[in-house]
Design a protein around this motif. Structure first.
Motif, PDB file in Angstrom:
ATOM      1  N   LYS A 172       0.844  -1.196   0.000  1.00 37.88           N
ATOM      2  CA  LYS A 172       0.000   0.000   0.000  1.00 37.88           C
ATOM      3  C   LYS A 172       0.880   1.247   0.000  1.00 37.88           C
ATOM      4  O   LYS A 172       1.858   1.320   0.746  1.00 37.88           O
ATOM      5  N   VAL A 173       0.535   2.194  -0.863  1.00 40.58           N
ATOM      6  CA  VAL A 173       1.205   3.500  -0.878  1.00 40.58           C
ATOM      7  C   VAL A 173       0.273   4.482  -0.183  1.00 40.58           C
ATOM      8  O   VAL A 173      -0.894   4.621  -0.572  1.00 40.58           O
ATOM      9  N   GLU A 174       0.782   5.148   0.858  1.00 40.05           N
ATOM     10  CA  GLU A 174      -0.081   6.010   1.664  1.00 40.05           C
ATOM     11  C   GLU A 174       0.292   7.486   1.573  1.00 40.05           C
ATOM     12  O   GLU A 174      -0.294   8.313   2.272  1.00 40.05           O
ATOM     13  N   ASN A 175       1.225   7.817   0.699  1.00 41.78           N
ATOM     14  CA  ASN A 175       1.571   9.223   0.488  1.00 41.78           C
ATOM     15  C   ASN A 175       0.699   9.762  -0.653  1.00 41.78           C
ATOM     16  O   ASN A 175       0.792   9.312  -1.799  1.00 41.78           O
ATOM     17  N   GLY A 176      -0.153  10.731  -0.324  1.00 48.86           N
ATOM     18  CA  GLY A 176      -1.124  11.242  -1.291  1.00 48.86           C
ATOM     19  C   GLY A 176      -0.502  11.816  -2.552  1.00 48.86           C
ATOM     20  O   GLY A 176      -1.047  11.647  -3.653  1.00 48.86           O
ATOM     21  N   ASN A 177       0.641  12.493  -2.421  1.00 45.46           N
ATOM     22  CA  ASN A 177       1.293  13.073  -3.594  1.00 45.46           C
ATOM     23  C   ASN A 177       1.798  11.989  -4.542  1.00 45.46           C
ATOM     24  O   ASN A 177       1.659  12.095  -5.765  1.00 45.46           O
ATOM     25  N   VAL A 178       2.374  10.937  -3.980  1.00 44.67           N
ATOM     26  CA  VAL A 178       2.871   9.825  -4.796  1.00 44.67           C
ATOM     27  C   VAL A 178       1.706   9.096  -5.455  1.00 44.67           C
ATOM     28  O   VAL A 178       1.755   8.748  -6.640  1.00 44.67           O
ATOM     29  N   VAL A 179       0.629   8.898  -4.695  1.00 42.81           N
ATOM     30  CA  VAL A 179      -0.563   8.226  -5.234  1.00 42.81           C
ATOM     31  C   VAL A 179      -1.113   8.994  -6.435  1.00 42.81           C
ATOM     32  O   VAL A 179      -1.448   8.401  -7.475  1.00 42.81           O
ATOM     33  N   GLU A 180      -1.186  10.303  -6.308  1.00 39.99           N
ATOM     34  CA  GLU A 180      -1.697  11.129  -7.413  1.00 39.99           C
ATOM     35  C   GLU A 180      -0.854  10.949  -8.673  1.00 39.99           C
ATOM     36  O   GLU A 180      -1.378  10.805  -9.789  1.00 39.99           O
ATOM     37  N   MET A 181       0.463  10.915  -8.500  1.00 40.42           N
ATOM     38  CA  MET A 181       1.340  10.824  -9.667  1.00 40.42           C
ATOM     39  C   MET A 181       1.384   9.408 -10.258  1.00 40.42           C
ATOM     40  O   MET A 181       1.658   9.243 -11.450  1.00 40.42           O
ATOM     41  N   ILE A 182       1.117   8.381  -9.442  1.00 43.37           N
ATOM     42  CA  ILE A 182       0.968   7.032 -10.001  1.00 43.37           C
ATOM     43  C   ILE A 182      -0.243   7.026 -10.939  1.00 43.37           C
ATOM     44  O   ILE A 182      -0.187   6.492 -12.053  1.00 43.37           O
ATOM     45  N   GLN A 183      -1.339   7.653 -10.486  1.00 42.96           N
ATOM     46  CA  GLN A 183      -2.509   7.760 -11.349  1.00 42.96           C
ATOM     47  C   GLN A 183      -2.161   8.498 -12.639  1.00 42.96           C
ATOM     48  O   GLN A 183      -2.569   8.094 -13.733  1.00 42.96           O
ATOM     49  N   GLY A 189      -2.874  12.231 -19.610  1.00 41.90           N
ATOM     50  CA  GLY A 189      -3.077  12.947 -20.871  1.00 41.90           C
ATOM     51  C   GLY A 189      -1.871  12.842 -21.783  1.00 41.90           C
ATOM     52  O   GLY A 189      -1.347  11.751 -22.022  1.00 41.90           O
ATOM     53  N   THR A 190      -1.383  13.986 -22.257  1.00 40.59           N
ATOM     54  CA  THR A 190      -0.281  13.986 -23.231  1.00 40.59           C
ATOM     55  C   THR A 190       1.032  13.484 -22.629  1.00 40.59           C
ATOM     56  O   THR A 190       1.957  13.151 -23.375  1.00 40.59           O
ATOM     57  N   ARG A 191       1.111  13.413 -21.294  1.00 44.09           N
ATOM     58  CA  ARG A 191       2.350  12.955 -20.649  1.00 44.09           C
ATOM     59  C   ARG A 191       2.233  11.535 -20.088  1.00 44.09           C
ATOM     60  O   ARG A 191       3.130  11.061 -19.398  1.00 44.09           O
ATOM     61  N   ALA A 192       1.141  10.863 -20.393  1.00 46.03           N
ATOM     62  CA  ALA A 192       0.925   9.512 -19.863  1.00 46.03           C
ATOM     63  C   ALA A 192       1.830   8.502 -20.566  1.00 46.03           C
ATOM     64  O   ALA A 192       2.314   8.730 -21.679  1.00 46.03           O
ATOM     65  N   VAL A 193       2.037   7.365 -19.917  1.00 47.45           N
ATOM     66  CA  VAL A 193       2.963   6.351 -20.417  1.00 47.45           C
ATOM     67  C   VAL A 193       2.404   5.597 -21.631  1.00 47.45           C
ATOM     68  O   VAL A 193       3.160   5.034 -22.410  1.00 47.45           O
ATOM     69  N   SER A 194       1.089   5.629 -21.817  1.00 50.06           N
ATOM     70  CA  SER A 194       0.467   4.878 -22.907  1.00 50.06           C
ATOM     71  C   SER A 194      -0.469   5.760 -23.731  1.00 50.06           C
ATOM     72  O   SER A 194      -1.642   5.939 -23.364  1.00 50.06           O
ATOM     73  N   PRO A 195      -0.001   6.303 -24.851  1.00 46.42           N
ATOM     74  CA  PRO A 195      -0.863   7.136 -25.707  1.00 46.42           C
ATOM     75  C   PRO A 195      -2.108   6.401 -26.199  1.00 46.42           C
ATOM     76  O   PRO A 195      -3.168   7.017 -26.354  1.00 46.42           O
ATOM     77  N   THR A 196      -2.008   5.087 -26.427  1.00 45.44           N
ATOM     78  CA  THR A 196      -3.185   4.340 -26.901  1.00 45.44           C
ATOM     79  C   THR A 196      -4.273   4.284 -25.826  1.00 45.44           C
ATOM     80  O   THR A 196      -5.465   4.342 -26.145  1.00 45.44           O
ATOM     81  N   THR A 197      -3.856   4.208 -24.567  1.00 43.28           N
ATOM     82  CA  THR A 197      -4.830   4.210 -23.470  1.00 43.28           C
ATOM     83  C   THR A 197      -5.503   5.574 -23.353  1.00 43.28           C
ATOM     84  O   THR A 197      -6.720   5.666 -23.169  1.00 43.28           O
ATOM     85  N   VAL A 198      -4.733   6.632 -23.495  1.00 43.41           N
ATOM     86  CA  VAL A 198      -5.282   7.990 -23.447  1.00 43.41           C
ATOM     87  C   VAL A 198      -6.287   8.198 -24.583  1.00 43.41           C
ATOM     88  O   VAL A 198      -7.377   8.746 -24.377  1.00 43.41           O
ATOM     89  N   LYS A 199      -5.938   7.733 -25.765  1.00 43.58           N
ATOM     90  CA  LYS A 199      -6.842   7.854 -26.920  1.00 43.58           C
ATOM     91  C   LYS A 199      -8.137   7.080 -26.678  1.00 43.58           C
ATOM     92  O   LYS A 199      -9.235   7.556 -26.984  1.00 43.58           O
ATOM     93  N   SER A 200      -8.017   5.885 -26.114  1.00 43.84           N
ATOM     94  CA  SER A 200      -9.186   5.061 -25.806  1.00 43.84           C
ATOM     95  C   SER A 200     -10.078   5.741 -24.768  1.00 43.84           C
ATOM     96  O   SER A 200     -11.307   5.766 -24.904  1.00 43.84           O
ATOM     97  N   LEU A 201      -9.475   6.308 -23.728  1.00 49.68           N
ATOM     98  CA  LEU A 201     -10.239   7.027 -22.701  1.00 49.68           C
ATOM     99  C   LEU A 201     -10.952   8.237 -23.307  1.00 49.68           C
ATOM    100  O   LEU A 201     -12.133   8.489 -23.022  1.00 49.68           O
TER     101      LEU A 201
END
Length: 211
Positions: A172-183, A189-201
Motif C-alpha cells: 500500500k502507498v499512503e503518500n497522497g502526492n505519490v498516489v496522485e502521480m501514479i494515477q 493525458g499527453t504525458r501519460a505512459v500509454s498514448p493508446t490508453t489515453v486515446k481510448s479514454l
C-alpha cells in the motif's frame, strides 16, 4: 467479474469488475505500452482502466467535447485524476522483463512529476523507495498481472502483483502526492505512459459526455 470480455492485444479484460464494494467498475479505457526500435514495435504491457460510471458527473465541464479535443486536454485528465471515484488499473505483461525495470520507470516518472511542482520531499522519497523495493525482486513473466486500486475512502494506492505459480503479493502507498502521480502515469493525458490508453479514454468519454 463480468462475463463480457474485451481483447487488448490478445489479452482479455472483463468489461466490468467488482473490487471491495458492491459497486461495479466499468472498463472505460484500454491500450498498451510499447516502443519502436528500428521500425519494429515491441509491446510490453496491456492496460485496462476501470472507473465508477458516476465519474462523468465530475467532468460536466467537458460536455460535448470530441475525442480529439479531450485527448489533447491535460486539464481534463487532471480532473479525471481528481474525481472522487473508485479507480482500478489492471496491467498485464506481454513481454517479459525484470520487475526492477518496471519499478525504476514508475519511480522515475513519479519523482520527475513531483519535482516539477516542488512536491518531492523526504516523505515522498521514502514512499517511492518502498515502491521500488516492492518490484525489485519480482520477475514479470508473460501474463503476470499488476493492479493498482485507488479507493474513494482514502488517498492511497493498493498495488498487487501475481505471476504464474506464485501467491499474490500486495503493498500500500499512503503518500497522497505519490498516489496522485501514479494515477497520472496512466491517466496523465499527453504525458501519460500509454498514448493508446489515453486515446481510448478520450474516445469513451467523448461518447459518455455527448449524452
Amino acid at each position: 467479474m463480468g462475463s463480457e470480455m474485451v481483447m487488448v492485444d490478445e489479452v482479455s479484460f472483463p468489461t466490468e469488475i467488482i473490487i471491495n464494494t458492491n459497486k461495479p467498475l466499468a472498463l472505460i479505457g484500454h491500450g498498451i505500452t510499447d516502443i519502436e526500435i528500428h521500425f519494429l514495435q515491441i509491446k510490453y504491457n496491456a492496460i485496462g482502466i476501470y472507473l465508477e460510471k458516476e465519474v462523468v458527473n465530475h467532468l460536466v465541464n467537458w460536455k460535448g467535447k470530441k475525442e480529439n479535443e479531450l485527448s489533447e486536454d491535460d486539464t481534463f485528465f487532471d480532473a479525471l485524476v481528481s474525481a472522487p471515484v473508485e479507480k482500478f488499473f489492471r496491467v498485464v505483461v506481454i513481454k517479459e522483463i525484470k520487475g526492477s525495470q518496471y519499478g525504476v520507470q514508475l519511480e522515475s516518472a513519479v519523482r520527475d512529476r513531483l519535482a516539477a511542482i516542488d512536491k518531492y520531499e523526504e516523505k515522498e522519497e521514502e514512499a517511492l523507495e518502498k515502491l521500488t523495493e516492492f518490484f525489485q525482486t519480482k520477475y514479470f513473466h508473460k501474463a503476470s498481472v499488476i493492479t493498482f486500486h485507488f479507493p474513494t475512502s482514502s488517498p492511497t494506492a493498493e498495488i498487487s502483483f501475481v505471476t504464474q505459480g506464485k501467491e499474490e503479493v500486495k503493498m500500500k502507498v499512503e503518500n497522497g502526492n505519490v498516489v496522485e502521480m501514479i494515477q497520472k502515469w496512466y491517466l496523465g493525458g499527453t504525458r501519460a505512459v500509454s498514448p493508446t490508453t489515453v486515446k481510448s479514454l478520450a474516445h469513451k468519454f467523448g461518447e459518455l459526455l455527448s449524452n
